[in-house]
Enzyme design. Structure first.
Site, mmCIF file in Angstrom:
data_model
loop_
_atom_site.group_PDB
_atom_site.id
_atom_site.type_symbol
_atom_site.label_atom_id
_atom_site.label_comp_id
_atom_site.label_asym_id
_atom_site.label_seq_id
_atom_site.Cartn_x
_atom_site.Cartn_y
_atom_site.Cartn_z
ATOM 1 N N LYS A 178 18.689 39.687 58.206
ATOM 2 C CA LYS A 178 19.688 39.462 57.475
ATOM 3 C C LYS A 178 20.206 37.977 57.822
ATOM 4 O O LYS A 178 20.605 38.051 59.249
ATOM 5 C CB LYS A 178 20.802 40.765 57.325
ATOM 6 N N LYS A 221 26.514 36.192 60.923
ATOM 7 C CA LYS A 221 27.275 35.332 61.569
ATOM 8 C C LYS A 221 27.076 35.202 63.167
ATOM 9 O O LYS A 221 27.446 34.359 63.969
ATOM 10 C CB LYS A 221 28.682 35.458 61.298
ATOM 11 N N LYS A 231 25.811 48.332 66.145
ATOM 12 C CA LYS A 231 26.675 47.353 67.065
ATOM 13 C C LYS A 231 27.266 48.091 68.463
ATOM 14 O O LYS A 231 27.273 47.295 69.482
ATOM 15 C CB LYS A 231 28.071 47.365 66.075
HETATM 16 P P1 AMP Z 1 30.916 40.545 57.069
HETATM 17 O O1 AMP Z 1 31.153 39.239 57.256
HETATM 18 O O2 AMP Z 1 29.948 41.142 57.900
HETATM 19 O O3 AMP Z 1 32.514 40.946 57.163
HETATM 20 O O4 AMP Z 1 30.731 40.668 55.507
HETATM 21 C C1 AMP Z 1 31.546 40.202 54.481
HETATM 22 C C2 AMP Z 1 30.990 40.539 53.084
HETATM 23 O O5 AMP Z 1 29.687 39.639 52.910
HETATM 24 C C3 AMP Z 1 30.566 41.687 53.003
HETATM 25 O O6 AMP Z 1 30.750 42.125 51.393
HETATM 26 C C4 AMP Z 1 29.025 41.506 53.210
HETATM 27 O O7 AMP Z 1 28.534 42.748 52.593
HETATM 28 C C5 AMP Z 1 28.560 40.527 52.613
HETATM 29 N N1 AMP Z 1 27.609 39.797 53.344
HETATM 30 C C6 AMP Z 1 27.291 39.679 54.947
HETATM 31 N N2 AMP Z 1 26.387 39.108 55.123
HETATM 32 C C7 AMP Z 1 25.558 39.038 53.972
HETATM 33 C C8 AMP Z 1 24.260 38.777 53.621
HETATM 34 N N3 AMP Z 1 23.455 38.139 54.591
HETATM 35 N N4 AMP Z 1 23.737 38.852 52.396
HETATM 36 C C9 AMP Z 1 24.593 38.996 51.479
HETATM 37 N N5 AMP Z 1 25.927 39.518 51.713
HETATM 38 C C10 AMP Z 1 26.255 39.425 52.717
#
Ligand code: AMP
Ligand code: TRP
Length: 344
Positions: A206, A209, A123
């Site tokens: 991956k 968002k 990041k």
């Molecule tokens: P974040 O939106 O990055 O705060 O992620 C929120 C939750 O979603 C965390 O537990 C991440 O590990 C999970 N997460 C985010 N992106 C993915 C993905 N592509 N596959 C599986 N889990 C995800």
């Protein structure tokens, strides 16, 4: 680092997890996090879920967008099956213990630990001098989120494994420094076939968002037609589906679609391949689209309904924060005592 250390059995099992309210809730968040949160709650373990708005602002957030994303995320939790009565659901900034314990952990964690975090490196990129201090300290706040509840289990996606290891190191170092057995050493729970959902456009990336291409992800706000179109257009290879998992080796896009199918249908990858092995993607993609629409549309509709009454969402979060403070208050009080802070 902290391998082999067991969670002290003295601690009652308690689940904590968090998601950043930074917009574009997607299928990866649903399968890797939200759906599993609802399952954990249904297993009867006390479960605490947090919209980590203070983590979100480690990179710039427009205030109006942040407010909306926080409420939309709350709607996403509830629509995915997290019951705000049975679980505790709130946003981080309403419970000041998170920031208080994070400061103490800033003084326990070492610079070298933080510098090794791949999320920091990704990041902050090449311009580390210009990244916020909060982005660097992010994992100490995450450790505080978890440990201020004495949580023992943390369901997350694969990408959070390193942060969880750091949380364990902080708990161990705090306990050692002060000669106490105060914080549990929490276990990451990274299970199921969708702990790492990949981009629909590139099986090596991956689903995220922040991907510039909206076609790379399925958003929880996408309507049925959009979901079906994105799946139809998802990148694949020309081979038929194999009937065994080893046939998916070196086929990341095929593997990803099968993983998604399995997770949405609560099946193992083996079970899915036993059913669909030998079929072409022209046949499998419509099956996946139908399944995705059937599972996700009710969530989308419910999120939109909940977003129609923002004051109700705010009331739910305020009540969740109140219940959260009942747990964190006594733990913070003891923490200050252990550290040697005079508190009248
Ligand atoms: P974040 O939106 O990055 O705060 O992620 C929120 C939750 O979603 C965390 O537990 C991440 O590990 C999970 N997460 C985010 N992106 C993915 C993905 N592509 N596959 C599986 N889990 C995800
Ligand atoms: N860092 C996590 C993410 O980006 C979000 C998070 C913050 C979290 N605090 C947490 C996850 C505590 C689990 C437990 O996904």
């Amino acid at each position: 680092m902290s391998e082999g250390v067991q969670t002290p059995s003295a601690f009652t099992p308690r689940v904590f997890s968090g998601i950043q309210p930074s917009g574009n809730l997607h299928l990866g968040n649903y399968l890797g996090a939200l759906k599993r949160f609802a399952d954990s709650q249904d297993s009867g373990i006390q479960s605490i879920f947090c919209m980590v708005d203070m983590h979100a602002i480690t990179v710039w957030q427009d205030p109006t967008d942040l407010r909306r994303a926080t409420r939309e995320l709350a709607a996403g939790f509830i629509a995915s099956g997290v019951d705000p009565e049975r679980s505790i659901l709130f946003n981080q900034s309403q419970v000041s213990s998170h920031a208080e314990l994070a400061w103490i952990f800033n003084c326990v964690a070492r610079m070298g630990w933080m510098k090794r975090m791949t999320q920091w490196k990704d990041k902050a990129g090449k311009n580390q001098e210009n990244a916020s201090l909060g982005l660097f300290a992010y994992p100490a706040l995450m450790a505080a989120d978890i440990l201020v509840y004495h949580a023992t289990h943390v369901p997350v996606g694969e990408d959070q494994k390193q942060h969880l290891e750091l949380t364990r190191d902080i708990a161990i170092k705090f306990n050692n420094d002060f000669g106490v057995e105060f914080f549990p050493v929490p276990e990451p729970v990274i299970e199921g076939s969708a702990t790492r959902v990949m981009s629909l456009r590139d099986g090596a990336k991956k689903m995220s968002k922040s991907d510039a291409s909206d076609a790379s992800r399925i958003n929880l706000t996408d309507d049925a037609d959009t979901i079906a179109r994105k799946i139809r257009k998802a990148k694949t290879d020309p081979e038929a589906l194999p009937s065994e998992v080893k046939g998916l080796e070196d086929r990341p896009e095929a593997r990803n679609l099968v993983n998604i199918y399995a997770a949405l249908n609560d099946q193992s990858v083996d079970q899915v391949l036993a059913d669909v092995g030998g079929r072409q993607f022209s046949e499998f993609k419509p099956m996946l689209a139908d399944l995705a629409v059937a599972q996700l549309s009710p969530i989308t509709v419910e999120m939109a309904r909940l977003m129609g009454d923002v004051s109700e969402i705010d009331r739910i979060l305020a009540r969740g924060a109140e219940r959260a403070r009942e747990i964190t208050g006594p733990i913070m009080k003891q923490t200050y005592e252990i550290v040697g802070m005079v508190r009248g």
